[in-house]
Design an enzyme around this catalytic site. Structure first.
Site, PDB file in Angstrom:
ATOM      1  CG  ASP A  35      78.840  16.160  60.344  1.00 55.01           C
ATOM      2  OD1 ASP A  35      79.620  16.897  60.980  1.00 55.01           O
ATOM      3  OD2 ASP A  35      78.582  16.338  59.127  1.00 55.01           O
ATOM      4  CB  ILE A  36      74.279  17.388  57.626  1.00 58.25           C
ATOM      5  CG1 ILE A  36      73.043  17.301  56.758  1.00 58.25           C
ATOM      6  CG2 ILE A  36      75.337  18.265  56.969  1.00 58.25           C
ATOM      7  CD1 ILE A  36      72.277  18.618  56.650  1.00 58.25           C
ATOM      8  CG  HIS A  68      81.231  21.903  66.051  1.00 55.11           C
ATOM      9  ND1 HIS A  68      81.373  23.205  65.594  1.00 55.11           N
ATOM     10  CD2 HIS A  68      81.825  21.122  65.123  1.00 55.11           C
ATOM     11  CE1 HIS A  68      82.011  23.191  64.429  1.00 55.11           C
ATOM     12  NE2 HIS A  68      82.301  21.943  64.129  1.00 55.11           N
ATOM     13  CG  HIS A  97      83.787  16.942  64.215  1.00 56.29           C
ATOM     14  ND1 HIS A  97      83.096  16.852  63.027  1.00 56.29           N
ATOM     15  CD2 HIS A  97      84.215  18.233  64.294  1.00 56.29           C
ATOM     16  CE1 HIS A  97      83.114  18.030  62.412  1.00 56.29           C
ATOM     17  NE2 HIS A  97      83.786  18.888  63.160  1.00 56.29           N
ATOM     18  N   GLY A 102      90.482  24.271  60.014  1.00 61.33           N
ATOM     19  CA  GLY A 102      89.432  23.490  59.365  1.00 61.33           C
ATOM     20  C   GLY A 102      88.036  23.755  59.887  1.00 61.33           C
ATOM     21  CD  GLN A 103      85.429  26.913  64.533  1.00 59.48           C
ATOM     22  OE1 GLN A 103      86.512  27.378  64.900  1.00 59.48           O
ATOM     23  NE2 GLN A 103      84.316  27.064  65.218  1.00 59.48           N
ATOM     24  CG  ASN A 107      88.065  20.706  62.601  1.00 60.28           C
ATOM     25  OD1 ASN A 107      89.114  20.089  62.767  1.00 60.28           O
ATOM     26  ND2 ASN A 107      87.058  20.220  61.882  1.00 60.28           N
TER      27      ASN A 107
HETATM   28  P1  AMP Z   1      83.757  22.058  61.304  1.00 56.74           P
HETATM   29  O1  AMP Z   1      84.510  21.981  60.007  1.00 56.74           O
HETATM   30  O2  AMP Z   1      84.535  21.467  62.454  1.00 56.74           O
HETATM   31  O3  AMP Z   1      83.253  23.452  61.580  1.00 56.74           O
HETATM   32  O4  AMP Z   1      82.532  21.093  61.139  1.00 56.74           O
HETATM   33  C1  AMP Z   1      81.252  21.511  60.822  1.00 56.74           C
HETATM   34  C2  AMP Z   1      80.455  20.254  60.626  1.00 56.74           C
HETATM   35  O5  AMP Z   1      79.084  20.601  60.708  1.00 56.74           O
HETATM   36  C3  AMP Z   1      80.675  19.585  59.277  1.00 56.74           C
HETATM   37  O6  AMP Z   1      81.123  18.245  59.484  1.00 56.74           O
HETATM   38  C4  AMP Z   1      79.285  19.631  58.622  1.00 56.74           C
HETATM   39  O7  AMP Z   1      79.001  18.477  57.875  1.00 56.74           O
HETATM   40  C5  AMP Z   1      78.384  19.766  59.826  1.00 56.74           C
HETATM   41  N1  AMP Z   1      77.105  20.411  59.575  1.00 56.74           N
HETATM   42  C6  AMP Z   1      76.876  21.578  58.914  1.00 56.74           C
HETATM   43  N2  AMP Z   1      75.565  21.865  58.895  1.00 56.74           N
HETATM   44  C7  AMP Z   1      74.953  20.861  59.579  1.00 56.74           C
HETATM   45  C8  AMP Z   1      73.595  20.565  59.901  1.00 56.74           C
HETATM   46  N3  AMP Z   1      72.579  21.375  59.528  1.00 56.74           N
HETATM   47  N4  AMP Z   1      73.330  19.438  60.603  1.00 56.74           N
HETATM   48  C9  AMP Z   1      74.325  18.613  60.980  1.00 56.74           C
HETATM   49  N5  AMP Z   1      75.619  18.837  60.712  1.00 56.74           N
HETATM   50  C10 AMP Z   1      75.933  19.937  60.013  1.00 56.74           C
END
Ligand code: AMP
Ligand code: ZN
Length: 111
Positions: A31-32, A99, A101, A92-93, A86
């Site tokens: 995760d970024i 995906h 986590h 919270g998505q 999420n």
């Molecule tokens: P969600 O809130 O469950 O949709 O989580 C989305 C997740 O994607 C968040 O934790 C972000 O930090 C992560 N995210 C968004 N863009 C990227 C990216 N380019 N590379 C890796 N993680 C990302």
């Protein structure tokens, strides 16, 4: 591929990621913006908006994602971990490509 979907772009290689795993159907990358020392995402290459949009024919894919979590967690040095999916803006998505986590190892170290 769904246009303007960041995870489709990562899956196709158009956007780089810190990839830790890839097979025909699934990939995993860090995760970024990590919420834990180890925080990675398990993402199907197939675009599905969210868990609400999954159907019976996605059963094997979802099962594969779950079974991958402990293998990748172990490879990342985790003994225990949390999984989180999420679902929907109110759940919270933020990225509308399903995906999972995987988080562990305590709080992230400050950069
Ligand atoms: P969600 O809130 O469950 O949709 O989580 C989305 C997740 O994607 C968040 O934790 C972000 O930090 C992560 N995210 C968004 N863009 C990227 C990216 N380019 N590379 C890796 N993680 C990302
Ligand atoms: Zn997508």
């Amino acid at each position: 591929m769904t246009i303007n979907c960041i995870f489709c772009k990562i899956a196709s290689g158009d956007i780089p990621s810190k990839k830790i795993y890839e097979d025909e159907d699934v990939m995993a990358f860090h995760d970024i913006n990590p919420s834990a020392s180890v925080h990675f995402l398990i993402v199907p290459k197939l675009h599905i908006d969210s868990l609400v949009h999954c159907e019976t024919h996605h059963q094997a894919l979802l099962g594969n994602m779950l079974l991958l979590a402990p293998k990748l967690a172990k490879a990342q040095g985790l003994v225990g971990f949390k999984t989180l999916i999420n679902t929907g803006a109110e759940g919270g998505q933020e990225v509308f490509h399903i995906h999972m986590h995987v988080l562990g190892g305590g709080k992230p170290s400050k950069a």
